[in-house]
Design a protein around this motif. Structure first.
Motif, PDB file in Angstrom:
ATOM      1  N   MET A   1       9.239  64.018   4.129  1.00 14.94           N
ATOM      2  CA  MET A   1       9.337  63.283   5.392  1.00 14.94           C
ATOM      3  C   MET A   1       8.137  62.355   5.548  1.00 14.94           C
ATOM      4  SD  MET A   1      11.798  63.324   7.416  1.00 14.94           S
ATOM      5  CE  MET A   1      11.992  61.947   8.485  1.00 14.94           C
ATOM      6  N   GLU A   2       6.961  62.998   5.371  1.00 18.10           N
ATOM      7  CA  GLU A   2       5.711  62.250   5.500  1.00 18.10           C
ATOM      8  C   GLU A   2       5.670  61.085   4.521  1.00 18.10           C
ATOM      9  OE1 GLU A   2       2.721  62.316   7.458  1.00 18.10           O
ATOM     10  OE2 GLU A   2       4.381  63.085   8.660  1.00 18.10           O
ATOM     11  N   ARG A   3       6.078  61.406   3.293  1.00 14.20           N
ATOM     12  CA  ARG A   3       6.038  60.394   2.224  1.00 14.20           C
ATOM     13  C   ARG A   3       6.865  59.172   2.601  1.00 14.20           C
ATOM     14  NH1 ARG A   3       4.389  62.216  -3.139  1.00 14.20           N
ATOM     15  NH2 ARG A   3       5.196  60.298  -4.016  1.00 14.20           N
ATOM     16  N   ARG A   4       8.062  59.483   3.103  1.00 11.80           N
ATOM     17  CA  ARG A   4       8.957  58.367   3.397  1.00 11.80           C
ATOM     18  C   ARG A   4       8.353  57.502   4.501  1.00 11.80           C
ATOM     19  NH1 ARG A   4      14.833  59.801   4.952  1.00 11.80           N
ATOM     20  NH2 ARG A   4      14.881  60.733   2.880  1.00 11.80           N
ATOM     21  N   LYS A   5       7.778  58.169   5.518  1.00 10.01           N
ATOM     22  CA  LYS A   5       7.170  57.437   6.621  1.00 10.01           C
ATOM     23  C   LYS A   5       6.087  56.496   6.096  1.00 10.01           C
ATOM     24  CE  LYS A   5       7.269  59.594  11.134  1.00 10.01           C
ATOM     25  NZ  LYS A   5       6.705  60.759  11.812  1.00 10.01           N
ATOM     26  N   MET A   6       5.273  57.083   5.230  1.00 12.11           N
ATOM     27  CA  MET A   6       4.162  56.314   4.670  1.00 12.11           C
ATOM     28  C   MET A   6       4.701  55.099   3.894  1.00 12.11           C
ATOM     29  SD  MET A   6       0.939  56.133   4.404  1.00 12.11           S
ATOM     30  CE  MET A   6      -0.226  55.182   3.450  1.00 12.11           C
ATOM     31  N   SER A  14       2.703  45.538   4.709  1.00 10.44           N
ATOM     32  CA  SER A  14       2.397  44.515   3.701  1.00 10.44           C
ATOM     33  C   SER A  14       3.175  43.230   3.993  1.00 10.44           C
ATOM     34  CB  SER A  14       2.701  45.067   2.316  1.00 10.44           C
ATOM     35  OG  SER A  14       3.570  44.228   1.627  1.00 10.44           O
ATOM     36  N   LEU A  15       4.381  43.401   4.505  1.00 10.75           N
ATOM     37  CA  LEU A  15       5.159  42.208   4.826  1.00 10.75           C
ATOM     38  C   LEU A  15       4.552  41.478   6.019  1.00 10.75           C
ATOM     39  CD1 LEU A  15       8.861  43.388   4.433  1.00 10.75           C
ATOM     40  CD2 LEU A  15       7.564  41.910   2.922  1.00 10.75           C
ATOM     41  N   LEU A  16       4.117  42.251   7.016  1.00  7.72           N
ATOM     42  CA  LEU A  16       3.625  41.623   8.235  1.00  7.72           C
ATOM     43  C   LEU A  16       2.241  41.022   8.045  1.00  7.72           C
ATOM     44  CD1 LEU A  16       4.889  44.042  11.007  1.00  7.72           C
ATOM     45  CD2 LEU A  16       5.727  41.778  10.390  1.00  7.72           C
ATOM     46  N   ARG A  17       1.393  41.726   7.305  1.00  8.80           N
ATOM     47  CA  ARG A  17       0.029  41.251   7.144  1.00  8.80           C
ATOM     48  C   ARG A  17      -0.030  39.964   6.334  1.00  8.80           C
ATOM     49  NH1 ARG A  17      -2.423  44.750   4.159  1.00  8.80           N
ATOM     50  NH2 ARG A  17      -1.229  46.525   4.869  1.00  8.80           N
ATOM     51  N   LYS A 311       5.030  54.615 -11.058  1.00  7.53           N
ATOM     52  CA  LYS A 311       6.353  54.703 -10.454  1.00  7.53           C
ATOM     53  C   LYS A 311       6.282  54.384  -8.963  1.00  7.53           C
ATOM     54  CE  LYS A 311      10.060  57.898  -9.918  1.00  7.53           C
ATOM     55  NZ  LYS A 311      10.255  59.340  -9.747  1.00  7.53           N
ATOM     56  N   SER A 312       5.303  54.958  -8.292  1.00  7.37           N
ATOM     57  CA  SER A 312       5.246  54.740  -6.843  1.00  7.37           C
ATOM     58  C   SER A 312       4.931  53.279  -6.528  1.00  7.37           C
ATOM     59  CB  SER A 312       4.232  55.678  -6.195  1.00  7.37           C
ATOM     60  OG  SER A 312       2.926  55.226  -6.471  1.00  7.37           O
ATOM     61  N   ILE A 313       4.090  52.651  -7.375  1.00  7.24           N
ATOM     62  CA  ILE A 313       3.766  51.242  -7.129  1.00  7.24           C
ATOM     63  C   ILE A 313       5.017  50.377  -7.302  1.00  7.24           C
ATOM     64  CG2 ILE A 313       2.447  49.253  -7.944  1.00  7.24           C
ATOM     65  CD1 ILE A 313       0.243  51.207  -8.743  1.00  7.24           C
ATOM     66  N   ILE A 314       5.721  50.611  -8.428  1.00  5.85           N
ATOM     67  CA  ILE A 314       6.932  49.808  -8.686  1.00  5.85           C
ATOM     68  C   ILE A 314       7.941  50.007  -7.573  1.00  5.85           C
ATOM     69  CG2 ILE A 314       8.922  49.564 -10.241  1.00  5.85           C
ATOM     70  CD1 ILE A 314       7.031  50.178 -12.549  1.00  5.85           C
ATOM     71  N   LEU A 315       8.105  51.280  -7.166  1.00  5.91           N
ATOM     72  CA  LEU A 315       9.058  51.586  -6.099  1.00  5.91           C
ATOM     73  C   LEU A 315       8.720  50.824  -4.827  1.00  5.91           C
ATOM     74  CD1 LEU A 315      10.106  55.334  -6.124  1.00  5.91           C
ATOM     75  CD2 LEU A 315      11.556  53.288  -6.041  1.00  5.91           C
TER      76      LEU A 315
END
Lengths: 393, 429
Positions: A1-6, A14-17, A311-315
């Protein structure tokens, strides 16, 4: 759950900044998606819209009486017409031809539904006006020259069954003694110019023609202008000859055959153009995305140095791309529809049908292109040692 | 020093510059392909529409209607001649002002003959006639192409170069007289008798279904009208009519001199008709409205459609290019900040960046032009089976487009970067 939120937080942040850069990317995707949905919509609508233009060539089907039948009449024509869907009928004009004499000269008179003839033969060029009331006629150019009549002149026509049986000596028959002869006066409303046979006929309403021939009503041929493909036309021919045996429907080969040839070419032209434009635009969107992502090599390096897995970066990058693609695709489907509508209104003066299926297709295609475009530069950034990336080049 | 910096940037950042060049290549090839196809589509569609047959008919001035109605049989020689056109003048059609727009022309001669005691109309014409014109042009013409919609139900088209005494028979007549392909029929006309071999039976759903078609010479021999024609059908590429053309069609004499010249020198169907009448004595050329009018309408629509699609794709490729250029300039914020920090002037930096990008754009644009030209050929060959003509006009349009788009894409980005303080830029915002 936490992971997805993050994950979601990282993507949106990143899109907004990086607003200005993301705007550039979004614009590229939206333009690509607009062209994708707009052109596809036009491609699907071209046969229908262009087919409509081809109706300018006039009738593509005619009804004539079958060999063993008694001829066409209002009932069997109505019956045959009911086999054809109303939305495809562009014009229906029944014709009957009679020979009459004007100043002792034989002339062919065609009785028709004037409004119907206007629709089945849009190419007729009328100087003056179309006849609209009883006793008004449209005269072919050649006949007008022959009889030397002009617009608003009145001519007298004589119909006599006897004179017809004896066409060689019309002058010898004394009209006053001929009881069958019917004389009627007509006002010339317009002169017809077609460059074809019609120029030697006189056109009048079916009612007038029936009156001229002593109330006897008949129909020689019915012209139909149908907005249908050749296959559909062939189906109608089969259906009508089965259902109404008194009528033989025939296709006007010159019109139907040529229409299929030209229309197929036009559609394949739009198809190829669409493919070329789409292919190039997709690559264009992809290169822009690659440029935007390549710029962030440092960020990738920094995250790797902080211990993030490849993997997490690419994702995360793909997640960002997919989100951008979805927004751009949605924007593009709306803009594309507006573009297609504008083109259709300008070219064909008619609205385009909105294809709902195109919206998800556009969105999915944009997401796929953007995701694919992100993977290559991110991969190359993650493959390199973070220290080298961070150092620059 | 400037050159060295530019060269350095171009070669050191090979990957990035290649990507910009590649995108510009795509954009410019798209623009080239679409513009070439757009400029050529009118001619191409016009040629396709020739499937509907001739758009101009030329008949003798002495109206055939009078002939039919009064049944004037030629009592004296002059009277006959005036009701016909002369075969020797046919070639003159290819000498008019718009000669290049005349795609096809075919003469016809018709007369009544009797076959098995039955009166039948026989039409003499060219089938697949090969013409060598005095202008050096070669032309294959005849009803094989002018009546492309005929369906051959039995046998095949008459090849007039191989078979001199061939004939084709309409399906209704063939049924009536029980004729099949390969049969021999004896035809007797006013002036002679001939045995013809039927090569094919055709079905066209019109009056021709009750007629016999044979070569021009045979028909002329049968009716004793050597060197005479009853009509000529001309297929010409035309410009859709406008208000001027409609005014001129009524009476060219009424136009002002300037209008007359514009009209005469535009390929309107009415001006081509007028020019044909000038070269063929005693003729009336009139447009076949069914074909001429519809052609105009369809061509106009197709051209407009292609123009709008082209505009759409031009806008698309312009946005695509300027987008990428903006992105790539912004990416170089560090470099520009550094240049500024070590004392470069704003002007110098702008010129440096612009030169780099312009060189890349020119390379990409030129390559794109050729790729686009290739695409245009692919489209032309696949759809219409003929090459797309190369229009020189496309080159300046594409060049201006690429230069403008690149400038529009790069200048705002450079401005934004220069406005920032070098310290901020180098710090990375």
């Amino acid at each position: 759950m936490e992971r997805r939120k993050m994950f979601i937080r990282m993507i949106t942040a990143s899109l907004l900044r990086r607003r200005s850069r993301m705007f550039v990317a979004l614009l590229a995707i939206a333009v690509g998606a607009t062209i994708l949905s707009g052109l596809t919509m036009i491609y699907y609508d071209v046969p229908r819209q262009m087919g409509e233009q081809f109706r300018n060539y006039g009738a593509n089907m005619i009804f004539v009486a079958s060999a063993e039948s008694e001829g066409l009449n209002t009932e069997n024509v109505e019956e045959a017409l009911s086999c054809i869907s109303d939305s495809q009928k562009r014009g229906v004009a029944p014709y009957r031809y009679e020979t009459v004499t004007v100043n002792e000269q034989p002339v062919i008179v065609a009785g028709t539904d004037i409004e119907g003839a206007k629709k089945t033969s849009p190419y007729w060029l009328v100087t003056g006006e179309w006849p609209s009331e009883k006793g008004e006629i449209l005269i072919g150019k050649k006949t007008a020259e022959l009889l030397s009549v002009e617009i608003d002149d009145t001519i007298q026509m004589t119909y006599s069954a006897q004179a017809l049986e004896n066409p060689d000596q019309p002058a010898e028959t004394d009209r006053s003694e001929n009881e069958d002869a019917i004389n009627m006066e007509f006002t010339v409303k317009g002169i017809l110019d077609t460059g074809g046979n019609e120029e030697s006929y006189i056109f009048m309403s079916l009612e007038d023609a029936n009156e001229l021939t002593n109330g006897e009503s008949k129909i020689d041929v019915v012209e139909l202008s149908l907005s249908a493909t050749q296959d559909e036309l062939n189906e109608y021919v089969d259906l009508i000859s089965k259902k109404v045996p008194d009528i033989t429907p025939r296709l006007v080969k010159r019109v139907t055959q040529s229409e299929t040839t030209v229309l197929t070419k036009l559609q394949s032209l739009v198809f190829l153009v669409t493919i070329v434009v789409l292919l190039l635009m997709m690559i264009c969107v992809a290169t822009t995305m690659m440029a935007v992502v390549t710029e962030r090599r440092k960020e990738v390096g920094l995250r790797k140095a902080l211990g993030a897995s490849n993997k997490s970066i690419i994702l995360e990058f793909i997640g960002e791309g997919v989100l951008l693609g979805a927004v751009g695709g949605l924007l593009g489907s709306i803009l594309g529809f507006i573009f297609a509508q504008a083109i259709s209104m300008n070219v064909f003066n008619s609205t385009i049908t909105f294809r709902v299926l195109l919206v998800p297709v556009t969105i999915i295609a944009s997401m796929a292109v953007v995701a694919a475009a992100c993977i290559i530069p991110v991969r190359s950034a993650t493959d390199v040692d973070p220290a080298i990336v961070l150092k620059g080049e | 020093m400037f050159l060295r910096m530019v060269r350095g940037a171009l070669f050191r950042q090979k990957g990035k510059m290649l990507m910009i060049a590649f995108t510009i290549l795509l954009g410019s090839s798209l623009a080239t392909a679409m513009l070439n196809v757009m400029f050529d589509v009118g001619d191409k569609v016009n040629k396709e529409l020739k499937a509907y047959g001739a758009n101009i008919t030329v008949v003798p001035k002495e109206n055939s209607v009078i002939d039919d109605i009064y049944q004037v049989e030629g009592d004296d020689e002059d009277n006959i001649k005036s009701a016909y056109l002369k075969e020797e003048e046919l070639g003159k059609i290819k000498t008019i002002f718009w000669a290049f727009n005349i795609v096809d022309f075919t003469p016809f001669i018709d007369s009544t003959v009797s076959v098995d005691g039955e009166d039948v109309t026989i039409v003499g014409s060219w089938f697949n006639h090969h013409l060598s014109l005095p202008t050096g042009e070669e032309l294959d013409t005849g009803i094989t192409s002018l009546r492309a919609w005929w369906e051959i139900t039995d046998g095949k088209w008459l090849d007039e170069q191989k078979q001199e005494d061939g004939a084709m028979v309409g399906t209704l007549l063939a049924e009536k007289l029980n004729i099949k392909a390969g049969d021999k029929i004896t035809v007797s006309g006013k002036a002679g008798k001939k045995e013809l071999t039927v090569t094919g039976i055709f079905d066209c759903g019109a009056d021709e279904d009750e007629q016999i078609y044979t070569s021009l010479d045979n028909a002329q021999y049968l009716s004793g009208t050597d060197g005479l024609l009853s009509s000529i059908e001309v297929s010409a590429l035309t410009t859709p009519d406008n208000e001027l053309a409609r005014r001129a069609a009524k009476d060219p004499g009424q136009l002002s001199i300037a209008d007359y010249e514009t009209w005469y020198c535009t390929a309107y169907v009415s001006s081509i008709c007028y020019q044909i009448q000038e070269v063929i004595t005693g003729s009336v050329a009139s447009p076949v409205r069914q074909v001429a009018d519809s052609e105009g309408a369809i061509m106009e629509k197709t051209e407009l459609l292609m123009i709008l699609i082209t505009v759409l794709s031009l806008v698309g490729s312009a946005l695509g290019i300027s987008n990428l250029v903006t992105a790539s300039v912004m990416e170089r914020s560090n470099e520009l900040g550094l240049l500024k920090a070590i004392g470069a002037k704003d002007g110098a930096i702008s010129i440096l960046v612009l030169t780099e990008i312009m060189i890349t754009a020119i390379v990409g644009g030129v390559a794109g032009y050729f790729v686009g030209y290739g695409f245009a050929q692919v489209i032309g060959n696949t759809v219409f089976g003929s090459a797309t003509e190369m229009k020189l006009m496309v080159i300046p349009i594409v060049s201006v487009l690429i230069v403008c788009v690149t400038l529009i894409g790069s200048i705002p980005a450079i401005k934004t970067l220069l406005r920032m303080k070098p310290a901020e830029v180098l710090h990375g915002r």
